[in-house]
Design a protein around this motif. Structure first.
Motif, PDB file in Angstrom:
ATOM      1  N   GLY A  99       1.011  -1.177   0.095  1.00 50.92           N
ATOM      2  CA  GLY A  99      -0.040   0.032  -0.031  1.00 50.92           C
ATOM      3  C   GLY A  99       0.853   1.248   0.069  1.00 50.92           C
ATOM      4  N   CYS A 100       0.166   2.319  -0.067  1.00 52.04           N
ATOM      5  CA  CYS A 100       1.054   3.497  -0.263  1.00 52.04           C
ATOM      6  C   CYS A 100       0.452   4.687   0.274  1.00 52.04           C
ATOM      7  N   VAL A 101       0.754   5.718   0.948  1.00 47.54           N
ATOM      8  CA  VAL A 101       0.125   6.963   1.142  1.00 47.54           C
ATOM      9  C   VAL A 101       1.029   8.146   0.453  1.00 47.54           C
ATOM     10  N   THR A 102       0.018   9.043  -0.167  1.00 51.69           N
ATOM     11  CA  THR A 102       0.642   9.980  -0.982  1.00 51.69           C
ATOM     12  C   THR A 102      -0.450  11.030  -0.877  1.00 51.69           C
ATOM     13  N   GLN A 103      -0.217  12.419  -1.825  1.00 50.20           N
ATOM     14  CA  GLN A 103      -1.035  13.503  -1.480  1.00 50.20           C
ATOM     15  C   GLN A 103      -1.968  13.591  -2.483  1.00 50.20           C
ATOM     16  N   GLY A 236      -6.390  26.074  12.645  1.00 50.56           N
ATOM     17  CA  GLY A 236      -6.513  27.309  11.802  1.00 50.56           C
ATOM     18  C   GLY A 236      -6.856  26.910  10.177  1.00 50.56           C
ATOM     19  N   GLY A 237      -6.466  25.626   9.965  1.00 48.07           N
ATOM     20  CA  GLY A 237      -6.649  25.117   8.585  1.00 48.07           C
ATOM     21  C   GLY A 237      -5.607  24.982   7.839  1.00 48.07           C
ATOM     22  N   ASP A 238      -4.348  25.275   8.228  1.00 46.54           N
ATOM     23  CA  ASP A 238      -3.207  25.411   7.333  1.00 46.54           C
ATOM     24  C   ASP A 238      -2.308  24.035   7.797  1.00 46.54           C
ATOM     25  N   TYR A 239      -2.710  23.467   8.596  1.00 43.62           N
ATOM     26  CA  TYR A 239      -2.183  22.289   9.170  1.00 43.62           C
ATOM     27  C   TYR A 239      -2.755  21.309   9.646  1.00 43.62           C
ATOM     28  N   GLU A 240      -2.938  20.068   9.000  1.00 41.63           N
ATOM     29  CA  GLU A 240      -3.985  18.897   9.531  1.00 41.63           C
ATOM     30  C   GLU A 240      -3.477  17.973  10.313  1.00 41.63           C
ATOM     31  N   THR A 241      -3.941  17.955  11.584  1.00 41.84           N
ATOM     32  CA  THR A 241      -3.449  17.066  12.593  1.00 41.84           C
ATOM     33  C   THR A 241      -3.996  15.781  13.075  1.00 41.84           C
ATOM     34  N   ALA A 242      -5.545  15.953  13.137  1.00 39.47           N
ATOM     35  CA  ALA A 242      -6.551  14.901  13.471  1.00 39.47           C
ATOM     36  C   ALA A 242      -6.991  13.950  12.676  1.00 39.47           C
ATOM     37  N   GLY A 243      -7.147  12.644  12.985  1.00 36.92           N
ATOM     38  CA  GLY A 243      -7.684  11.677  12.201  1.00 36.92           C
ATOM     39  C   GLY A 243      -6.517  10.920  11.274  1.00 36.92           C
ATOM     40  N   ASN A 259      -3.540   5.212  -0.272  1.00 35.26           N
ATOM     41  CA  ASN A 259      -4.185   6.165   0.611  1.00 35.26           C
ATOM     42  C   ASN A 259      -3.945   7.614   0.298  1.00 35.26           C
ATOM     43  N   ILE A 260      -4.884   8.438   0.540  1.00 41.36           N
ATOM     44  CA  ILE A 260      -4.480  10.072   0.193  1.00 41.36           C
ATOM     45  C   ILE A 260      -4.714  10.781   1.281  1.00 41.36           C
ATOM     46  N   VAL A 261      -3.794  11.557   1.592  1.00 44.22           N
ATOM     47  CA  VAL A 261      -3.557  12.732   2.489  1.00 44.22           C
ATOM     48  C   VAL A 261      -3.296  14.055   1.795  1.00 44.22           C
ATOM     49  N   SER A 262      -3.547  15.045   2.300  1.00 46.07           N
ATOM     50  CA  SER A 262      -3.665  16.474   1.919  1.00 46.07           C
ATOM     51  C   SER A 262      -2.179  17.011   1.603  1.00 46.07           C
ATOM     52  N   ARG A 263      -1.979  17.917   0.952  1.00 47.05           N
ATOM     53  CA  ARG A 263      -0.730  18.439   0.807  1.00 47.05           C
ATOM     54  C   ARG A 263      -0.524  19.466   2.178  1.00 47.05           C
ATOM     55  N   ALA A 264      -1.816  19.767   2.794  1.00 45.83           N
ATOM     56  CA  ALA A 264      -1.867  20.560   4.035  1.00 45.83           C
ATOM     57  C   ALA A 264      -1.450  19.592   5.298  1.00 45.83           C
ATOM     58  N   SER A 265      -1.630  18.319   5.221  1.00 47.23           N
ATOM     59  CA  SER A 265      -1.491  17.268   6.148  1.00 47.23           C
ATOM     60  C   SER A 265      -0.317  17.549   6.817  1.00 47.23           C
ATOM     61  N   GLY A 266      -0.165  17.449   8.299  1.00 49.60           N
ATOM     62  CA  GLY A 266       0.735  17.349   9.124  1.00 49.60           C
ATOM     63  C   GLY A 266       1.461  15.873   9.675  1.00 49.60           C
ATOM     64  N   ALA A 267       2.582  15.945  10.088  1.00 51.35           N
ATOM     65  CA  ALA A 267       3.096  14.804  10.399  1.00 51.35           C
ATOM     66  C   ALA A 267       2.234  13.857  11.382  1.00 51.35           C
ATOM     67  N   PRO A 268       1.640  14.502  12.537  1.00 47.38           N
ATOM     68  CA  PRO A 268       0.955  13.485  13.238  1.00 47.38           C
ATOM     69  C   PRO A 268      -0.455  12.914  12.482  1.00 47.38           C
ATOM     70  N   LEU A 269      -1.046  13.503  11.644  1.00 52.44           N
ATOM     71  CA  LEU A 269      -1.929  12.977  10.628  1.00 52.44           C
ATOM     72  C   LEU A 269      -1.369  11.854   9.665  1.00 52.44           C
ATOM     73  N   ILE A 270      -0.255  11.942   9.007  1.00 55.19           N
ATOM     74  CA  ILE A 270       0.356  11.281   8.210  1.00 55.19           C
ATOM     75  C   ILE A 270       0.682  10.107   8.688  1.00 55.19           C
ATOM     76  N   SER A 271       1.258  10.061   9.857  1.00 61.06           N
ATOM     77  CA  SER A 271       1.656   9.208  10.848  1.00 61.06           C
ATOM     78  C   SER A 271       0.240   7.928  10.977  1.00 61.06           C
TER      79      SER A 271
END
Length: 386
Positions: A99-103, A236-243, A259-271
């Motif tokens: 599997g792979c996680v990408t933006q 505030g919207g520019d750094y996604e952390t939850a979920g 699996n998709i993450v946003s370009r605004a996703s931060g390390a906690p969410l991507i983990s």
């Protein structure tokens, strides 16, 4: 610990070993890729996410796809996002990664992603079906397919019998009617019950905050908005952390776990997204989805969708005489807002006076109390009510 408990634990361990030997997965960890180019927060944030996941979880391995970096995690070199995606696909097709996680990824029509959030009201995990991609060019058909994709994803992530809710959007009641017909034909699933006093499978904003259903069904554009709000409402919207992000792309016959993450996703969410992808891979979410769609097709999925979403040829506006006015105090719920006007006209044709309105649960048809039972029967027979 008594002997009975000890023997039970030993039996469970041996069962796990037997299952692992049978499936060929015993002793193996799934490998999950992570493309590290394209983030608004830079390559360092992506590498940080991988290192966080590596420290936090020890049941899967990570492969980075991108430029050389200082991390000890294995990296397959790519110098542009496009090259990263090409390598990702090759690694998936060869089985080097599971599997792979990408933006970002261009899924074909028929495939959309099932996101996972932690709701702020109760801290409960909830799957949002769906958040990117297009299950169908028809909104209602797409939401029905999304429901099946959401059920499959929830099952592959440990929820044996996920409860399904339909977000109160245009088309929700028609989606409910189609799903009810599928249930009647043998496709088994359970609805969630709204936490509001009047209950029902159609969910309100309150249910979003509380995480009333395991699977919240909506269209992808609405789901995309929801996932962004849930993931970054404290930042505030520019750094996604939850979920855990926008989730895996699911389709009837889709064969790549991305699996998709946003370009605004931060390390906690991507983990967490890496973990979400790993669990989905380990439990073979794509196979689970295939099985769910086979069950739904056996129950007549395609025919039911077709007859409920067929585009009718334009007709001349029919003049319908409105019956003599009566006091209307009885309300009928469960009619889709797009069909409200026609529902009233259908009652007028039967000499029942009615008015349209909007209640706290959505659109309603108002009739006189004496006409309530007759009106319900007419609307049900005409296909406006399930």
């Amino acid at each position: 610990m008594d002997n009975i408990q000890a023997n039970k634990m030993i039996a469970e361990v041996f069962n796990e070993i037997a299952d692992g030997i049978k499936s060929g997965s015993f002793g193996k960890k799934v490998k999950i890729g992570l493309t590290i180019l394209g983030s608004e927060h830079g390559i360092e944030e992506m590498v940080k996410a991988a290192e966080m996941a590596q420290k936090k979880f020890n049941d899967f391995d990570i492969v980075l796809i991108g430029p050389k970096n200082s991390s000890s995690i294995n990296t397959v070199e790519a110098n542009t996002p496009e090259e990263g995606h090409q390598i990702m696909v090759k690694l998936l097709e060869s089985g080097e990664i599971q599997g792979c996680v990408t933006q970002h990824f261009d899924f074909p029509i028929g495939v959309s992603t099932v996101g996972k959030v932690v709701t702020p009201g109760r801290g409960k995990e909830m799957f949002i079906a769906t958040t990117t991609g297009t299950s169908s060019t028809n909104r209602v058909a797409g939401m029905v397919i999304n429901a099946i994709s959401g059920i499959a994803t929830a099952k592959a992530n440990g929820i044996e019998n996920p409860k399904v809710g339909i977000l109160n959007l245009d088309g929700a009641r028609k989606v409910e009617r189609i799903l009810n017909e599928l249930k009647d034909n043998g496709y088994e699933f359970d609805y969630a019950d709204s936490l509001r006093a009047d209950g029902g499978a159609v969910m309100r904003g309150n249910d979003l905050l509380a995480g009333t259903p395991d699977v919240m069904v909506c269209d992808s554009l609405t789901g995309n908005l929801l996932i962004k709000i849930f993931s970054s409402f404290t930042t505030g919207g520019d750094y996604e952390t939850a979920g855990a992000g926008y989730g895996p792309g699911i389709g009837e016959n889709y064969n790549k776990l991305i699996n998709i993450v946003s370009r605004a996703s931060g390390a906690p969410l991507i983990s967490e997204a890496l973990r979400y992808c790993a669990v989905s891979a380990k439990n073979n979410v794509l196979k689970t989805a295939k099985i769910e769609f086979e069950k739904a097709n056996k129950a007549g999925l395609k025919d039911i969708i077709a007859k409920n979403t067929i585009d009718k040829a334009p007709e001349q506006a029919e003049e319908v005489k409105i019956p003599p006015k009566k006091v209307v105090t009885a309300d009928i719920t469960g009619i889709d807002i797009l069909e409200l006007e026609n529902a009233c006209k259908t009652l007028w044709k039967s000499e029942i006076y009615s008015e349209s309105g909007m209640g706290c649960t959505g659109p309603i048809v108002l009739v006189n109390t004496d006409d309530l039972n007759s009106a319900r029967t007419i609307l049900k027979n005409s296909g406006f009510l399930s």
